[in-house]
Design a protein around this motif. Structure first.
Motif, PDB file in Angstrom:
ATOM      1  N   THR A  41       0.884  -1.225  -0.427  1.00 49.90           N
ATOM      2  CA  THR A  41      -0.010  -0.071   0.044  1.00 49.90           C
ATOM      3  C   THR A  41       0.868   1.023  -0.107  1.00 49.90           C
ATOM      4  O   THR A  41       2.051   1.644   1.215  1.00 49.90           O
ATOM      5  N   ILE A  42       0.811   2.565  -0.760  1.00 54.45           N
ATOM      6  CA  ILE A  42       1.814   3.734  -1.541  1.00 54.45           C
ATOM      7  C   ILE A  42       0.038   4.555  -0.593  1.00 54.45           C
ATOM      8  O   ILE A  42      -0.455   4.248  -0.708  1.00 54.45           O
ATOM      9  N   PHE A  43       1.109   5.702  -0.470  1.00 58.63           N
ATOM     10  CA  PHE A  43       0.288   7.265   0.073  1.00 58.63           C
ATOM     11  C   PHE A  43       0.318   6.868   1.486  1.00 58.63           C
ATOM     12  O   PHE A  43      -0.441   8.062   2.000  1.00 58.63           O
ATOM     13  N   THR A  44       0.973   6.020   2.030  1.00 56.10           N
ATOM     14  CA  THR A  44       0.237   6.434   3.460  1.00 56.10           C
ATOM     15  C   THR A  44       1.373   6.552   3.661  1.00 56.10           C
ATOM     16  O   THR A  44       1.092   5.695   5.255  1.00 56.10           O
ATOM     17  N   VAL A  45       2.329   6.337   3.452  1.00 61.39           N
ATOM     18  CA  VAL A  45       3.727   6.405   4.139  1.00 61.39           C
ATOM     19  C   VAL A  45       4.461   7.827   3.343  1.00 61.39           C
ATOM     20  O   VAL A  45       4.012   8.179   2.434  1.00 61.39           O
ATOM     21  N   LYS A  79       2.125  13.930   4.947  1.00 60.55           N
ATOM     22  CA  LYS A  79       1.759  13.136   6.166  1.00 60.55           C
ATOM     23  C   LYS A  79       1.475  11.793   5.811  1.00 60.55           C
ATOM     24  O   LYS A  79       1.236  12.134   4.626  1.00 60.55           O
ATOM     25  N   ALA A  80       1.147  11.642   6.997  1.00 58.25           N
ATOM     26  CA  ALA A  80       0.894   9.794   6.762  1.00 58.25           C
ATOM     27  C   ALA A  80      -0.682   9.631   5.857  1.00 58.25           C
ATOM     28  O   ALA A  80      -1.648   9.857   6.456  1.00 58.25           O
ATOM     29  N   GLY A  81      -0.440   9.685   4.824  1.00 54.89           N
ATOM     30  CA  GLY A  81      -2.469   8.920   4.167  1.00 54.89           C
ATOM     31  C   GLY A  81      -3.070  10.792   3.948  1.00 54.89           C
ATOM     32  O   GLY A  81      -4.467   9.631   3.966  1.00 54.89           O
ATOM     33  N   GLU A  82      -2.608  11.037   3.750  1.00 54.60           N
ATOM     34  CA  GLU A  82      -3.386  12.748   3.610  1.00 54.60           C
ATOM     35  C   GLU A  82      -2.471  13.429   2.871  1.00 54.60           C
ATOM     36  O   GLU A  82      -1.227  14.276   3.074  1.00 54.60           O
ATOM     37  N   LEU A  83      -2.883  14.265   2.161  1.00 55.25           N
ATOM     38  CA  LEU A  83      -2.589  15.193   1.262  1.00 55.25           C
ATOM     39  C   LEU A  83      -2.243  16.910   2.450  1.00 55.25           C
ATOM     40  O   LEU A  83      -1.215  17.340   1.767  1.00 55.25           O
ATOM     41  N   GLY A  84      -3.069  17.253   3.941  1.00 52.41           N
ATOM     42  CA  GLY A  84      -2.652  18.102   4.835  1.00 52.41           C
ATOM     43  C   GLY A  84      -2.073  19.240   4.077  1.00 52.41           C
ATOM     44  O   GLY A  84      -3.316  20.113   3.511  1.00 52.41           O
ATOM     45  N   SER A  85      -1.049  19.846   3.683  1.00 54.27           N
ATOM     46  CA  SER A  85      -0.757  21.207   3.471  1.00 54.27           C
ATOM     47  C   SER A  85      -0.662  21.133   2.014  1.00 54.27           C
ATOM     48  O   SER A  85      -0.598  22.445   1.148  1.00 54.27           O
ATOM     49  N   ILE A  86      -0.507  19.868   0.766  1.00 54.78           N
ATOM     50  CA  ILE A  86      -1.110  20.423  -0.525  1.00 54.78           C
ATOM     51  C   ILE A  86      -1.949  20.823  -0.988  1.00 54.78           C
ATOM     52  O   ILE A  86      -2.379  21.784  -1.642  1.00 54.78           O
ATOM     53  N   ASP A 193     -15.592  12.257 -17.362  1.00 55.92           N
ATOM     54  CA  ASP A 193     -15.998  12.851 -16.534  1.00 55.92           C
ATOM     55  C   ASP A 193     -16.319  12.947 -15.102  1.00 55.92           C
ATOM     56  O   ASP A 193     -16.882  13.700 -14.881  1.00 55.92           O
ATOM     57  N   ALA A 194     -15.853  12.532 -14.317  1.00 60.42           N
ATOM     58  CA  ALA A 194     -15.582  12.263 -13.218  1.00 60.42           C
ATOM     59  C   ALA A 194     -14.612  12.881 -12.477  1.00 60.42           C
ATOM     60  O   ALA A 194     -13.994  11.365 -12.054  1.00 60.42           O
ATOM     61  N   PRO A 195     -13.474  13.844 -11.982  1.00 61.72           N
ATOM     62  CA  PRO A 195     -12.343  13.144 -11.426  1.00 61.72           C
ATOM     63  C   PRO A 195     -12.975  12.774  -9.678  1.00 61.72           C
ATOM     64  O   PRO A 195     -13.739  12.717  -9.586  1.00 61.72           O
ATOM     65  N   ILE A 196     -11.926  12.376  -9.107  1.00 57.60           N
ATOM     66  CA  ILE A 196     -11.331  11.820  -8.080  1.00 57.60           C
ATOM     67  C   ILE A 196     -11.628  12.728  -6.937  1.00 57.60           C
ATOM     68  O   ILE A 196     -10.267  13.468  -7.175  1.00 57.60           O
ATOM     69  N   LEU A 197     -12.612  13.202  -6.171  1.00 58.34           N
ATOM     70  CA  LEU A 197     -12.053  14.588  -4.996  1.00 58.34           C
ATOM     71  C   LEU A 197     -11.487  13.912  -4.104  1.00 58.34           C
ATOM     72  O   LEU A 197     -11.915  12.742  -3.735  1.00 58.34           O
ATOM     73  N   ILE A 198     -10.482  14.457  -3.407  1.00 56.24           N
ATOM     74  CA  ILE A 198     -10.097  14.382  -2.070  1.00 56.24           C
ATOM     75  C   ILE A 198      -9.577  15.537  -1.416  1.00 56.24           C
ATOM     76  O   ILE A 198      -8.947  16.198  -1.827  1.00 56.24           O
ATOM     77  N   VAL A 203      -8.157  10.317   4.147  1.00 56.45           N
ATOM     78  CA  VAL A 203      -6.853   9.224   3.923  1.00 56.45           C
ATOM     79  C   VAL A 203      -7.641   8.694   2.788  1.00 56.45           C
ATOM     80  O   VAL A 203      -7.800   8.059   2.257  1.00 56.45           O
ATOM     81  N   LEU A 204      -5.682   8.511   2.248  1.00 54.37           N
ATOM     82  CA  LEU A 204      -5.995   8.386   0.581  1.00 54.37           C
ATOM     83  C   LEU A 204      -4.906   7.335   0.931  1.00 54.37           C
ATOM     84  O   LEU A 204      -3.735   6.344   1.018  1.00 54.37           O
ATOM     85  N   ALA A 205      -5.142   6.248  -0.037  1.00 57.24           N
ATOM     86  CA  ALA A 205      -3.994   5.046  -0.023  1.00 57.24           C
ATOM     87  C   ALA A 205      -4.017   4.195  -0.828  1.00 57.24           C
ATOM     88  O   ALA A 205      -5.426   4.456  -2.207  1.00 57.24           O
ATOM     89  N   LEU A 206      -3.482   3.889  -2.233  1.00 51.00           N
ATOM     90  CA  LEU A 206      -3.458   2.507  -3.296  1.00 51.00           C
ATOM     91  C   LEU A 206      -2.587   1.677  -2.947  1.00 51.00           C
ATOM     92  O   LEU A 206      -1.986   1.284  -2.195  1.00 51.00           O
ATOM     93  N   ASP A 207      -3.696   0.802  -2.846  1.00 50.95           N
ATOM     94  CA  ASP A 207      -3.260  -1.085  -3.266  1.00 50.95           C
ATOM     95  C   ASP A 207      -2.689  -1.230  -4.136  1.00 50.95           C
ATOM     96  O   ASP A 207      -3.625  -1.533  -5.167  1.00 50.95           O
TER      97      ASP A 207
END
Length: 247
Positions: A41-45, A79-86, A193-198, A203-207
């Motif tokens: 899993t990435i984006f969590t580190v 920040k682990a798993g979050e966009l935070g200041s981005i 047609d449909a962007p992914i909203l974050i 909590v963002l994660a990609l398996d």
């Protein structure tokens, strides 16, 4: 132009009611090597922590520093798993790009073209595209799923085969070096047609799953710095419209 973006509560130091909208990259990476199987899993580190790897049990270490710890090269999450200041993001495209194996030129002898022991060759690209699945989740909810080959790259070389001929001592010697990546062009899987909203606090994660054991070109017994199962980075790149803070 109208845009759909999440609207999270702003920090106390940000200007109330204002947003700084921009194009930005959201990215994270993992390492693949021969024998790898299962899910990473990435984006969590965040930066400074270990890069997840799918590799055979006999591969006990990787020699390349970028394969071991996250820096700005391999993630922009602090920040682990979050966009935070981005900021808050609307993802418009997704791509997976493979680190490429380089070849040392050797046109003044009859020796074989030297390939680095890390980086993907066409052999590895074909194996990953045949065996690997990805699933992007936002706060545990699936947003998109599919084989890696459904998400073409956003950077790196396209596929090609190079052939050079050298004549040494009256004998013509051919050198062949191929490169390949995950799909043609550099557009990624565009979400028309449909962007992914974050949101910044989602909590963002990609398996990333290897459904079968990876069988790469280097199957020799493990030896640090020479035989490490042909490891290489796989970047997941989310091309996004981001709403940041005004300060």
């Amino acid at each position: 132009m109208a845009m759909i973006l999440p609207s999270s509560p702003r920090p106390a130091t940000a200007v109330a009611g204002k947003a700084d909208v921009r194009d930005d990259n959201i990215y994270s990476a993992l390492v693949l090597a021969n024998g790898g199987q299962g899910t990473a899993t990435i984006f969590t580190v965040p930066k400074g922590q270990s890069v997840p790897a799918l590799k055979g049990a006999s591969i006990t270490a990787l020699s390349q520093a970028r394969h071991n710890f996250y820096t700005g090269l391999t993630t922009n999450l602090d920040k682990a798993g979050e966009l935070g200041s981005i900021g808050d993001a609307a993802v418009r495209a997704i791509g997976f790009t493979f680190e490429q194996a380089a070849y040392a030129s050797n046109f003044d002898s009859t020796a074989a073209l030297a390939q680095r022991y890390f980086g993907a060759t066409p052999f590895e690209v074909a194996d990953v595209d045949a065996k690997c699945l990805v699933e992007l989740k936002v706060s545990q909810k699936r947003q998109i799923i599919g084989p890696v080959q459904f998400f073409p790259k956003t950077g790196g070389p396209s596929g090609s085969l190079g052939i050079a001929t050298n004549v040494t001592a009256g004998a013509a010697v051919g050198y062949v070096a191929g490169i390949a990546n995950n799909g043609e062009g550099k557009t990624g899987r565009v979400l028309h047609d449909a962007p992914i909203l974050i949101a910044r606090n989602d909590v963002l994660a990609l398996d990333f799953t290897a459904a079968d054991a990876l069988a790469f070109s280097d199957t020799a017994a493990y030896s640090a710095g020479t035989h490490e199962g042909q490891p290489f980075l796989v970047w997941c790149h989310l091309l996004a419209t981001v709403s940041g803070d005004v300060r």
